[in-house]
Write a protein that holds these residues in place. Structure first.
Motif, mmCIF file in Angstrom:
data_model
loop_
_atom_site.group_PDB
_atom_site.id
_atom_site.type_symbol
_atom_site.label_atom_id
_atom_site.label_comp_id
_atom_site.label_asym_id
_atom_site.label_seq_id
_atom_site.Cartn_x
_atom_site.Cartn_y
_atom_site.Cartn_z
ATOM 1 N N ASP A 178 0.839 -1.204 0.000
ATOM 2 C CA ASP A 178 0.000 0.000 0.000
ATOM 3 C C ASP A 178 0.870 1.249 0.000
ATOM 4 O O ASP A 178 0.631 2.195 -0.744
ATOM 5 C CB ASP A 178 -0.899 0.035 1.252
ATOM 6 C CG ASP A 178 -2.027 -0.968 1.134
ATOM 7 O OD1 ASP A 178 -2.352 -1.339 -0.013
ATOM 8 O OD2 ASP A 178 -2.557 -1.384 2.170
ATOM 9 N N ALA A 179 1.870 1.223 0.908
ATOM 10 C CA ALA A 179 2.726 2.394 1.058
ATOM 11 C C ALA A 179 3.459 2.684 -0.248
ATOM 12 O O ALA A 179 3.521 3.832 -0.700
ATOM 13 C CB ALA A 179 3.720 2.163 2.183
ATOM 14 N N ILE A 180 3.967 1.601 -0.864
ATOM 15 C CA ILE A 180 4.712 1.787 -2.115
ATOM 16 C C ILE A 180 3.795 2.367 -3.190
ATOM 17 O O ILE A 180 4.139 3.308 -3.905
ATOM 18 C CB ILE A 180 5.326 0.438 -2.578
ATOM 19 C CG1 ILE A 180 6.425 0.043 -1.596
ATOM 20 C CG2 ILE A 180 5.870 0.548 -3.984
ATOM 21 C CD1 ILE A 180 6.977 -1.343 -1.815
ATOM 22 N N ARG A 181 2.550 1.799 -3.253
ATOM 23 C CA ARG A 181 1.591 2.300 -4.249
ATOM 24 C C ARG A 181 1.296 3.778 -4.029
ATOM 25 O O ARG A 181 1.225 4.555 -4.964
ATOM 26 C CB ARG A 181 0.292 1.495 -4.156
ATOM 27 C CG ARG A 181 0.134 0.496 -5.291
ATOM 28 C CD ARG A 181 -1.318 0.089 -5.474
ATOM 29 N NE ARG A 181 -1.928 -0.360 -4.246
ATOM 30 C CZ ARG A 181 -1.815 -1.592 -3.758
ATOM 31 N NH1 ARG A 181 -1.121 -2.493 -4.414
ATOM 32 N NH2 ARG A 181 -2.411 -1.929 -2.642
ATOM 33 N N LEU A 182 1.138 4.142 -2.751
ATOM 34 C CA LEU A 182 0.804 5.525 -2.411
ATOM 35 C C LEU A 182 1.911 6.471 -2.869
ATOM 36 O O LEU A 182 1.669 7.499 -3.496
ATOM 37 C CB LEU A 182 0.610 5.635 -0.896
ATOM 38 C CG LEU A 182 -0.113 6.870 -0.423
ATOM 39 C CD1 LEU A 182 -1.563 6.802 -0.866
ATOM 40 C CD2 LEU A 182 -0.038 6.982 1.091
ATOM 41 N N VAL A 183 3.133 6.059 -2.551
ATOM 42 C CA VAL A 183 4.276 6.887 -2.943
ATOM 43 C C VAL A 183 4.321 7.014 -4.461
ATOM 44 O O VAL A 183 4.495 8.110 -5.010
ATOM 45 C CB VAL A 183 5.588 6.273 -2.400
ATOM 46 C CG1 VAL A 183 6.785 6.958 -3.020
ATOM 47 C CG2 VAL A 183 5.638 6.391 -0.896
ATOM 48 N N ALA A 184 4.099 5.865 -5.145
ATOM 49 C CA ALA A 184 4.156 5.875 -6.608
ATOM 50 C C ALA A 184 3.091 6.813 -7.166
ATOM 51 O O ALA A 184 3.351 7.616 -8.070
ATOM 52 C CB ALA A 184 3.966 4.462 -7.144
ATOM 53 N N THR A 186 1.609 9.344 -5.676
ATOM 54 C CA THR A 186 1.948 10.733 -5.373
ATOM 55 C C THR A 186 2.997 11.253 -6.345
ATOM 56 O O THR A 186 2.899 12.359 -6.866
ATOM 57 C CB THR A 186 2.483 10.841 -3.929
ATOM 58 O OG1 THR A 186 1.626 10.104 -3.086
ATOM 59 C CG2 THR A 186 2.545 12.271 -3.476
ATOM 60 N N GLN A 187 3.978 10.380 -6.598
ATOM 61 C CA GLN A 187 5.046 10.777 -7.529
ATOM 62 C C GLN A 187 4.465 11.044 -8.908
ATOM 63 O O GLN A 187 4.759 12.038 -9.562
ATOM 64 C CB GLN A 187 6.067 9.661 -7.626
ATOM 65 C CG GLN A 187 7.370 10.008 -6.918
ATOM 66 C CD GLN A 187 8.241 8.792 -6.777
ATOM 67 O OE1 GLN A 187 8.012 7.775 -7.441
ATOM 68 N NE2 GLN A 187 9.217 8.875 -5.904
ATOM 69 N N GLN A 188 3.576 10.113 -9.309
ATOM 70 C CA GLN A 188 2.971 10.222 -10.639
ATOM 71 C C GLN A 188 2.211 11.547 -10.760
ATOM 72 O O GLN A 188 2.312 12.250 -11.763
ATOM 73 C CB GLN A 188 2.002 9.070 -10.836
ATOM 74 C CG GLN A 188 1.260 9.129 -12.150
ATOM 75 C CD GLN A 188 1.584 7.921 -12.987
ATOM 76 O OE1 GLN A 188 1.570 6.811 -12.479
ATOM 77 N NE2 GLN A 188 1.892 8.134 -14.234
ATOM 78 N N LEU A 189 1.492 11.875 -9.686
ATOM 79 C CA LEU A 189 0.711 13.113 -9.680
ATOM 80 C C LEU A 189 1.634 14.311 -9.843
ATOM 81 O O LEU A 189 1.381 15.217 -10.650
ATOM 82 C CB LEU A 189 -0.050 13.216 -8.361
ATOM 83 C CG LEU A 189 -1.254 14.114 -8.368
ATOM 84 C CD1 LEU A 189 -2.323 13.525 -9.266
ATOM 85 C CD2 LEU A 189 -1.799 14.264 -6.954
ATOM 86 N N ALA A 190 2.716 14.280 -9.058
ATOM 87 C CA ALA A 190 3.670 15.392 -9.129
ATOM 88 C C ALA A 190 4.260 15.479 -10.537
ATOM 89 O O ALA A 190 4.383 16.571 -11.114
ATOM 90 C CB ALA A 190 4.769 15.190 -8.103
#
Ligand code: ADP
Ligand code: MG
Length: 408
Positions: A178-184, A186-190
């Protein structure tokens, strides 16, 4: 209420229900068995003493014989046995039970469990025997067994709750995936925002280049045509037949019109004021041009705060949004008035364009054009855009953007 709390409450309610049902069943069972036991014990005692009473006169005076008999008999299960003489003196009473001596169940429990067996009196010559059922030992046994079962049940419920809490904590904890997906994400959004920003910057750059080309190439060519046409006109001015002269004048007129159009396009592509990003000046310029070109739609403009030094990205985003919203007023609104307000406060810039037209009739969802493009442009700068019909009438577009170095 959180999922964890809800689950715990549900389990607690189920447990309480279970404990209540268990208690009820235990009470009912114990009460029946106490009743049964006391009745049987009483019956045995009554039968035995009844028989003894019938035979005792053979051996001598009834009270004396019976006291001797009772003393040798001792206690008969759950009964208190007493012998009274005819004048009411107690001559004998059975010894107290040694079983769990000195302890009793609580009074309320005893009342709840007490059997219905009555006292029996057996008459003798000159005396009587009273057989009083005594359920206190049986009731104490029931109390002991029930409290231990109840305590065991409570312990079980407590352990169950603790296990449930631990299990839920484990279950509801975000996993590493979950955490990895969230980070990914967020990164994608940025990254998406960065791409939007780059695209917008590219579009502006391209507009700048086009404006320059139009101005330098087309503008100069048109100016050259005009010059030539003017000189032709002058050189043939003497000839009143004026064929070439009027032709040349026409060329001049057309070229002048063309020059104006080119200039207008150039200004729209790249307003001169944007070369040094000063939003106040750019909007004032836009307002002046609007009033000349659309005198039938009254424009009111309120500018507050320092709009002169917001940086190119922000200035362009606000300017283009205002431009798009004003173009929409012309295209869609059928308005007679439009108000533009821009203000900076508390680290934010807020701009609103409101008209008194008939409002929107279709949903604003087409991607990539107009307001949707503006929304992305504004979002890329960390802001947001709202657009929709106003409650009374007309349409409103509003943007809020964080100022650079603002208290975001
Ligand atoms: N001022 C306005 N008054 C009424 N409707 C509007 C106004 N501005 C926008 N709209 C509605 O929102 C839609 C989307 O606008 P926009 O994204 O700029 O696309 P476009 O202008 O290309 O149609 C318009 O087609 C119109 O229906
Ligand atoms: Mg539009």
């Amino acid at each position: 209420m959180s999922l964890r709390v809800r689950l715990n409450l549900l389990v607690a309610a189920l447990n309480l229900g279970f404990l209540a049902a268990l208690t009820w069943i235990l009470i009912d069972n114990h009460r029946n068995s106490i009743q049964e036991e006391i009745e049987a014990a009483h019956r045995v005692a009554v039968q035995m003493l009844g028989t003894a009473a019938q035979t005792s006169p053979v051996f001598g005076p009834a009270p004396v014989v019976m006291v001797g008999f009772l003393q040798s008999l001792g206690r008969v299960r759950a009964n208190e046995i007493s012998l009274y003489t005819a004048d009411g003196v107690r001559r004998y009473s059975s010894p107290p039970s040694a079983y769990k001596a000195g302890r009793n169940a609580p009074e309320w429990f005893a009342v709840l469990m007490r059997p219905t067996q009555e006292t029996t009196v057996i008459g003798l010559q000159g005396a009587r025997i009273e057989i009083v059922p005594d359920a206190s030992r049986a009731i104490l046994d029931a109390w002991d067994s029930m409290t231990s079962i109840f305590l065991l049940g409570l312990a079980f419920v407590a352990v169950l709750h603790a296990a449930l809490l631990l299990f839920l904590r484990h279950l509801l904890r975000p996993t590493e995936a979950d955490a990895i997906r969230l980070v990914a994400t967020t990164q994608q959004l940025a990254e998406n925002r960065e791409v939007t920003r780059l695209i917008q910057a590219g579009v502006e750059e391209e507009r700048k280049r086009l404006a320059r080309e139009l101005h330098d190439e087309l503008g100069q060519t048109v100016t050259a045509i005009r010059l030539i046409a003017t000189s032709i006109a002058r050189s043939v001015e003497g000839d009143k037949a004026a064929g070439p002269a009027s032709g040349a004048r026409k060329i001049n007129e057309i070229a002048a019109g063309l020059y104006d159009s080119v200039h207008r396009i150039v200004r729209e592509l790249r307003p001169a004021v944007l070369e040094q990003p000063d939003l106040a000046a750019a909007l004032a310029d836009l307002g002046r041009e609007w009033r000349v070109r659309h005198p039938d739609i009254e424009l009111t403009m309120t500018l507050e705060g320092d709009l002169g030094d917001l940086g190119e990205g922000l200035t362009l985003a606000v300017f283009r949004t205002v431009q798009e919203a004003l173009t929409n007023v012309l295209k869609h609104a059928g308005a007679s008035m439009v108000g533009l307000s821009v203000a900076t406060r508390d680290g934010y810039l807020e701009a609103a364009i409101e008209d008194d037209g008939h409002g929107a009739t279709e949903v604003l969802t087409r991607a990539g054009v107009g307001l949707v493009g503006m929304r992305e442009r504004v979002a890329a700068l960390g802001g947001r855009l709202e657009a929709g019909p106003r409650p009374d009438r007309g349409f409103r577009v509003r943007i809020v953007l964080p100022l650079p170095g603002g208290s975001e």
